[in-house]
Write an enzyme that holds these catalytic residues in place. Sequence first.
Site, PDB file in Angstrom:
ATOM      1  N   ASP A 120       0.840  -1.185   0.000  1.00 52.83           N
ATOM      2  CA  ASP A 120       0.000   0.000   0.000  1.00 52.83           C
ATOM      3  C   ASP A 120       0.877   1.237   0.000  1.00 52.83           C
ATOM      4  O   ASP A 120       1.878   1.301   0.727  1.00 52.83           O
ATOM      5  CB  ASP A 120      -0.923  -0.001   1.222  1.00 52.83           C
ATOM      6  CG  ASP A 120      -2.034   1.024   1.103  1.00 52.83           C
ATOM      7  OD1 ASP A 120      -2.591   1.168  -0.006  1.00 52.83           O
ATOM      8  OD2 ASP A 120      -2.363   1.687   2.098  1.00 52.83           O
ATOM      9  N   HIS A 127      -3.605  14.339   0.399  1.00 53.69           N
ATOM     10  CA  HIS A 127      -3.820  13.501   1.583  1.00 53.69           C
ATOM     11  C   HIS A 127      -2.632  13.590   2.531  1.00 53.69           C
ATOM     12  O   HIS A 127      -2.799  13.798   3.740  1.00 53.69           O
ATOM     13  CB  HIS A 127      -4.050  12.051   1.159  1.00 53.69           C
ATOM     14  CG  HIS A 127      -4.082  11.084   2.302  1.00 53.69           C
ATOM     15  ND1 HIS A 127      -5.088  11.067   3.243  1.00 53.69           N
ATOM     16  CD2 HIS A 127      -3.206  10.106   2.669  1.00 53.69           C
ATOM     17  CE1 HIS A 127      -4.852  10.113   4.131  1.00 53.69           C
ATOM     18  NE2 HIS A 127      -3.717   9.522   3.813  1.00 53.69           N
ATOM     19  N   GLU A 193     -10.184   4.317   3.737  1.00 54.47           N
ATOM     20  CA  GLU A 193      -9.250   4.949   2.815  1.00 54.47           C
ATOM     21  C   GLU A 193      -9.714   4.612   1.405  1.00 54.47           C
ATOM     22  O   GLU A 193      -9.658   3.450   0.981  1.00 54.47           O
ATOM     23  CB  GLU A 193      -7.814   4.482   3.055  1.00 54.47           C
ATOM     24  CG  GLU A 193      -7.238   5.039   4.341  1.00 54.47           C
ATOM     25  CD  GLU A 193      -5.742   4.799   4.489  1.00 54.47           C
ATOM     26  OE1 GLU A 193      -5.129   5.505   5.309  1.00 54.47           O
ATOM     27  OE2 GLU A 193      -5.203   3.911   3.782  1.00 54.47           O
ATOM     28  N   GLU A 195      -9.259   4.175  -2.191  1.00 55.43           N
ATOM     29  CA  GLU A 195      -8.062   3.939  -2.989  1.00 55.43           C
ATOM     30  C   GLU A 195      -8.409   3.254  -4.306  1.00 55.43           C
ATOM     31  O   GLU A 195      -9.530   2.788  -4.518  1.00 55.43           O
ATOM     32  CB  GLU A 195      -7.065   3.061  -2.229  1.00 55.43           C
ATOM     33  CG  GLU A 195      -6.617   3.614  -0.885  1.00 55.43           C
ATOM     34  CD  GLU A 195      -5.433   2.841  -0.312  1.00 55.43           C
ATOM     35  OE1 GLU A 195      -4.684   2.203  -1.104  1.00 55.43           O
ATOM     36  OE2 GLU A 195      -5.249   2.876   0.915  1.00 55.43           O
ATOM     37  N   ASP A 227      -8.992   0.550   2.083  1.00 52.75           N
ATOM     38  CA  ASP A 227      -8.051   0.044   3.089  1.00 52.75           C
ATOM     39  C   ASP A 227      -8.498   0.557   4.454  1.00 52.75           C
ATOM     40  O   ASP A 227      -8.077   1.615   4.910  1.00 52.75           O
ATOM     41  CB  ASP A 227      -6.634   0.522   2.759  1.00 52.75           C
ATOM     42  CG  ASP A 227      -5.581  -0.259   3.518  1.00 52.75           C
ATOM     43  OD1 ASP A 227      -5.792  -1.460   3.751  1.00 52.75           O
ATOM     44  OD2 ASP A 227      -4.541   0.322   3.868  1.00 52.75           O
ATOM     45  N   ARG A 231      -7.455   4.238  13.289  1.00 51.34           N
ATOM     46  CA  ARG A 231      -6.521   5.357  13.476  1.00 51.34           C
ATOM     47  C   ARG A 231      -5.932   5.396  14.884  1.00 51.34           C
ATOM     48  O   ARG A 231      -4.771   5.790  15.057  1.00 51.34           O
ATOM     49  CB  ARG A 231      -7.222   6.685  13.176  1.00 51.34           C
ATOM     50  CG  ARG A 231      -7.773   6.817  11.770  1.00 51.34           C
ATOM     51  CD  ARG A 231      -6.700   6.740  10.717  1.00 51.34           C
ATOM     52  NE  ARG A 231      -7.245   6.969   9.380  1.00 51.34           N
ATOM     53  CZ  ARG A 231      -6.556   6.844   8.260  1.00 51.34           C
ATOM     54  NH1 ARG A 231      -5.293   6.470   8.302  1.00 51.34           N
ATOM     55  NH2 ARG A 231      -7.128   7.068   7.091  1.00 51.34           N
ATOM     56  N   GLN A 234      -3.371   2.590  15.108  1.00 49.25           N
ATOM     57  CA  GLN A 234      -2.242   2.958  14.250  1.00 49.25           C
ATOM     58  C   GLN A 234      -1.367   4.038  14.894  1.00 49.25           C
ATOM     59  O   GLN A 234      -0.132   3.971  14.848  1.00 49.25           O
ATOM     60  CB  GLN A 234      -2.763   3.455  12.898  1.00 49.25           C
ATOM     61  CG  GLN A 234      -1.680   3.856  11.909  1.00 49.25           C
ATOM     62  CD  GLN A 234      -2.267   4.417  10.620  1.00 49.25           C
ATOM     63  OE1 GLN A 234      -3.489   4.445  10.435  1.00 49.25           O
ATOM     64  NE2 GLN A 234      -1.413   4.852   9.725  1.00 49.25           N
ATOM     65  N   LYS A 247      -3.979  -1.594  10.327  1.00 41.64           N
ATOM     66  CA  LYS A 247      -4.306  -1.727   8.905  1.00 41.64           C
ATOM     67  C   LYS A 247      -4.592  -3.156   8.474  1.00 41.64           C
ATOM     68  O   LYS A 247      -5.192  -3.372   7.421  1.00 41.64           O
ATOM     69  CB  LYS A 247      -3.118  -1.224   8.071  1.00 41.64           C
ATOM     70  CG  LYS A 247      -2.820   0.247   8.217  1.00 41.64           C
ATOM     71  CD  LYS A 247      -3.697   1.065   7.313  1.00 41.64           C
ATOM     72  CE  LYS A 247      -3.197   2.491   7.212  1.00 41.64           C
ATOM     73  NZ  LYS A 247      -4.008   3.285   6.279  1.00 41.64           N
ATOM     74  N   THR A 251      -8.927  -5.349   4.183  1.00 38.05           N
ATOM     75  CA  THR A 251      -8.832  -4.470   3.020  1.00 38.05           C
ATOM     76  C   THR A 251      -9.846  -4.979   2.015  1.00 38.05           C
ATOM     77  O   THR A 251      -9.783  -6.132   1.585  1.00 38.05           O
ATOM     78  CB  THR A 251      -7.421  -4.499   2.405  1.00 38.05           C
ATOM     79  OG1 THR A 251      -6.470  -4.039   3.366  1.00 38.05           O
ATOM     80  CG2 THR A 251      -7.353  -3.616   1.165  1.00 38.05           C
ATOM     81  N   GLU A 355      -9.426  12.992   7.429  1.00 35.79           N
ATOM     82  CA  GLU A 355      -9.331  14.325   6.833  1.00 35.79           C
ATOM     83  C   GLU A 355     -10.668  15.055   6.847  1.00 35.79           C
ATOM     84  O   GLU A 355     -10.728  16.256   7.144  1.00 35.79           O
ATOM     85  CB  GLU A 355      -8.854  14.208   5.383  1.00 35.79           C
ATOM     86  CG  GLU A 355      -7.490  13.598   5.202  1.00 35.79           C
ATOM     87  CD  GLU A 355      -7.263  13.222   3.754  1.00 35.79           C
ATOM     88  OE1 GLU A 355      -6.843  14.101   2.986  1.00 35.79           O
ATOM     89  OE2 GLU A 355      -7.527  12.062   3.382  1.00 35.79           O
TER      90      GLU A 355
END
Length: 407
Positions: A120, A127, A193, A195, A227, A231, A234, A247, A251, A355
Amino acid sequence: MPQQSPLEVPEGDPFGPHNLPYGVFSTAREDRRRIGVRIGGHVLDAGAAAAALGSPYAGLLGQPSLNPLLAAGRTAWRDVRRALTAWVTDPGHRPAVEPHLLPLDEVVLHLPYEVADYVDFYASEHHATNVGKIFRPDGDALTPNWKHLPIGYHGRSGTIVVSGTDVVRPSGQRKAPTDPVPVFGPSVKLDIEAEVGFVVGAPSELGRPVPLAGFEDHVFGLFLLNDWSARDIQAWEYVPLGPFLGKSFATSVSAWVTPLEALDAARTAPPARDVPLLPYLDDAGDDRPGGFDLRITVSVNGQEIARPPFASMYWTAAQQLAHMTVNGASLRTGDVFGSGTVSGPRTDQRGSLLELTWNGRDAIELSDGKRTFLEDGDTVTLTAWAPGPDGTRVGLGEVTGRITAAR
């Protein structure tokens, strides 16, 4: 009046014969997995159609996984696609093809390839800048290496799941800055996420890097990818080695892989680079632009929350492939690599809740209440389209997942 053929796809359908993405399906009456090609609202049993037409590709298409086709290489990919296009567009083939069409709502879709490795990346400048501002408000938003190489990490291939699979809320250690010691429990900052993923077909030799020009020889196609990210887990674990449990729990990928050849009209130049690149990453002189103009939509519980533009990605998939092999690492059939979160310059183009809510500071409004991060029962769906030939649209298969409570 004769019944209209399922092959007569309405004008403007993003899954017309200009697209033809690949998947793997079974049915309620027969759990045998087989390769399918989407055309409009139907799935063509590609292997059965190939056999009925006496095609030399019946062996490749009559498999329970895309891996043999992926491994066959670029010439085979091109020839099979041309054959499929003829089968669904030439009226002379209809008597042989139509019996092998099934409505989408009558099939069960599966992970279409056997995943080898998973990488990844972190390729959106918007971002990366937002994340830097959130976590390093008094420092530089971008790390010193960011514009010199595509930053990435090796993920966990065994927890890549097909769209529609429930996502169990992960548990782990977390520690807020004000907590004296870490605690253990379910993540309270579960995120997405948005992607784009790429799947490798033809493998490469150990010790031999793949150059930028080798991208289309090795990458079969692309798809939407979510993904999922915890948070809080992480943030506590990632120093100094990077993402791990935050993570690796899930996925989600689309059940449909769009071949690169279907996206020729969506090719676009990446953003201007303001830092000189080392030769193995320098794509300034490439004949074909390395970016793809994909328009992504993110929805939570059926309500749109963002539209991230893939055309804004700083690092291209070809550069990511070149970087992940420049040390001699080999590619295997079924390798998957993700673009990293797709975000644009506007607030409504951010591809993560981190975000969109600025790490929980600013809640977003949904019809069923406010959100900072995901709650149990929430369903996240990514959809996308790209410009196609002659003003058409190329649809990407959606990827969706519902959050269930921690176990």
